[in-house]
Design a protein around this motif. Structure first.
Motif, PDB file in Angstrom:
ATOM      1  N   THR A  41       0.807  -1.217   0.000  1.00 21.72           N
ATOM      2  CA  THR A  41       0.000   0.000   0.000  1.00 21.72           C
ATOM      3  C   THR A  41       0.844   1.273   0.000  1.00 21.72           C
ATOM      4  O   THR A  41       0.284   2.372  -0.148  1.00 21.72           O
ATOM      5  CB  THR A  41      -0.947   0.025   1.217  1.00 21.72           C
ATOM      6  OG1 THR A  41      -0.188  -0.147   2.430  1.00 21.72           O
ATOM      7  CG2 THR A  41      -1.950  -1.118   1.113  1.00 21.72           C
ATOM      8  N   GLY A  82       0.316   3.720  -2.820  1.00 25.57           N
ATOM      9  CA  GLY A  82      -0.770   4.679  -2.789  1.00 25.57           C
ATOM     10  C   GLY A  82      -0.341   6.076  -2.384  1.00 25.57           C
ATOM     11  O   GLY A  82      -1.067   7.044  -2.613  1.00 25.57           O
ATOM     12  N   GLN A 118      -3.481   5.143   0.018  1.00 25.09           N
ATOM     13  CA  GLN A 118      -2.724   4.165   0.798  1.00 25.09           C
ATOM     14  C   GLN A 118      -3.531   3.697   2.012  1.00 25.09           C
ATOM     15  O   GLN A 118      -3.492   2.516   2.374  1.00 25.09           O
ATOM     16  CB  GLN A 118      -1.391   4.755   1.253  1.00 25.09           C
ATOM     17  CG  GLN A 118      -1.516   5.967   2.156  1.00 25.09           C
ATOM     18  CD  GLN A 118      -0.261   6.213   2.954  1.00 25.09           C
ATOM     19  OE1 GLN A 118       0.430   5.278   3.333  1.00 25.09           O
ATOM     20  NE2 GLN A 118       0.068   7.467   3.189  1.00 25.09           N
ATOM     21  N   HIS A 119      -4.291   4.606   2.639  1.00 24.28           N
ATOM     22  CA  HIS A 119      -5.075   4.226   3.813  1.00 24.28           C
ATOM     23  C   HIS A 119      -6.264   3.356   3.424  1.00 24.28           C
ATOM     24  O   HIS A 119      -6.601   2.400   4.135  1.00 24.28           O
ATOM     25  CB  HIS A 119      -5.559   5.486   4.536  1.00 24.28           C
ATOM     26  CG  HIS A 119      -4.440   6.340   5.055  1.00 24.28           C
ATOM     27  ND1 HIS A 119      -3.510   5.872   5.966  1.00 24.28           N
ATOM     28  CD2 HIS A 119      -4.082   7.626   4.779  1.00 24.28           C
ATOM     29  CE1 HIS A 119      -2.646   6.832   6.243  1.00 24.28           C
ATOM     30  NE2 HIS A 119      -2.953   7.898   5.520  1.00 24.28           N
ATOM     31  N   GLY A 150      -6.413   1.379   0.746  1.00 23.83           N
ATOM     32  CA  GLY A 150      -5.861   0.076   0.393  1.00 23.83           C
ATOM     33  C   GLY A 150      -5.411  -0.707   1.614  1.00 23.83           C
ATOM     34  O   GLY A 150      -5.638  -1.919   1.714  1.00 23.83           O
ATOM     35  N   ARG A 151      -4.806  -0.017   2.551  1.00 21.99           N
ATOM     36  CA  ARG A 151      -4.322  -0.686   3.773  1.00 21.99           C
ATOM     37  C   ARG A 151      -5.490  -1.206   4.600  1.00 21.99           C
ATOM     38  O   ARG A 151      -5.422  -2.301   5.159  1.00 21.99           O
ATOM     39  CB  ARG A 151      -3.470   0.293   4.575  1.00 21.99           C
ATOM     40  CG  ARG A 151      -2.775  -0.308   5.782  1.00 21.99           C
ATOM     41  CD  ARG A 151      -1.813   0.705   6.364  1.00 21.99           C
ATOM     42  NE  ARG A 151      -1.318   0.298   7.656  1.00 21.99           N
ATOM     43  CZ  ARG A 151      -0.512   1.035   8.431  1.00 21.99           C
ATOM     44  NH1 ARG A 151      -0.119   2.223   7.995  1.00 21.99           N
ATOM     45  NH2 ARG A 151      -0.109   0.610   9.605  1.00 21.99           N
TER      46      ARG A 151
END
Length: 293
Positions: free
Chosen positions: A87, A90, A99-100, A102-103
């Motif tokens: 991630t 991202g 990124q958050h 996806g994480r």
């Protein structure tokens, strides 16, 4: 409406930062020799810096594991490192949101409940910023920046930066000691009254040490990279300290992908305030290439 305007402002800041730094780099390329970036030693230096930067993933995953353990959620270190590693891509999308998202998706799929995920990521964010402040200020002091005098109101007035830097570091350390209460307060506001487990003080302190360790690892790569790119490099402590402090600004202005442009401009500004010139530009660009890799 306010959130949309803030999002547009962040994107605008990101575009201006990327464009401004690109124009600065092009202009300075006429006076600063950038050819070293394509030479063999520089490539090896960038590779070494990339390895040092990549160590952030397993070290941070180790911290995340203990934060989750403190919340009653047990996960495998390797699986958490994989989630964080994948991630990271991202970060290079404007807005610092991908990124958050996806994480969170990968974490829920791995069996991590959403509330402990939110609590631990909030803890990670707060502690990462505090670690950047503490390491950045103390590293700059260790590298000799405490003797720099900043002008105030005229060429003859000023103050030594050492007391200011030490005061900032001390305040950040006090915030670390109070981080459990601080994170609990933020979590209550964010979760709007929902009961949420917050990591304990011991887990938070361990995570903070891990985030400091990230910068220690980075400083080794910085020493190698600056040694091959610069004829008379500044202290690796100063360079890594400036990187840590500039990372904060890049993080707080999410419109720039991974702080692109913002971080570089801030880092050059800090180093120029310490008396270093534009000849550090190849190093700053090489550092961005390495951390991206």
């Amino acid at each position: 409406m306010k959130r949309r305007l803030l999002h547009l402002l962040n994107i605008l800041v990101g575009v201006v930062a990327v464009g401004g730094f690109a124009l600065y780099a092009i202009r300075m390329a006429k006076t600063v020799d950038m050819r070293h970036l394509a030479e063999g030693p520089a490539v090896l230096g960038i590779a070494a810096m990339a390895v040092a930067s990549a160590l952030i993933i397993p070290i941070s995953a180790f911290a995340w594991k203990h934060l989750l353990d403190s919340c009653g959620v047990h996960a495998h270190w390797g699986g958490l490192a994989r989630i964080m590693g994948v991630t990271q891509l991202g970060k290079y999308l404007p807005g610092n949101i991908a990124q958050h998202i996806g994480r969170l998706g990968m974490s829920v799929k791995a069996g991590i409940p959403s509330l402990p995920f939110a609590s631990t990521v909030l803890s990670e964010t707060v502690l990462a910023i505090l670690a950047a402040v503490v390491f950045g200020t103390l590293a700059c002091v260790a590298g000799g920046m405490g003797s720099v005098t900043l002008p105030l109101g005229g060429p003859t007035s000023g103050f030594a930066t050492l007391p200011l830097l030490l005061a900032v570091a001390a305040a950040a350390l006090l915030a670390v000691l109070a981080s459990a209460r601080l994170i609990r307060m933020i979590a209550r506001r964010r979760m709007r009254g929902e009961t949420i487990a917050v990591p304990g003080t011991r887990a938070l302190l361990l995570a903070f040490i891990c985030y400091i360790t990230n910068y220690v690892a980075l400083s080794a790569g910085v020493a190698v990279l600056s040694g091959v790119l610069l004829p008379d490099p500044p202290s690796a402590w100063v360079l890594t300290g400036a990187f840590a402090l500039s990372w904060i600004l890049g993080f707080l202005l999410p419109g720039a992908p991974a702080g692109l442009g913002v971080r570089e401009a801030a880092m050059l500004g800090i180093l120029q305030a310490a008396g270093y010139g534009a000849d550090l530009l190849p190093f700053v660009i090489g550092l961005r290439v390495a951390t991206t890799l």
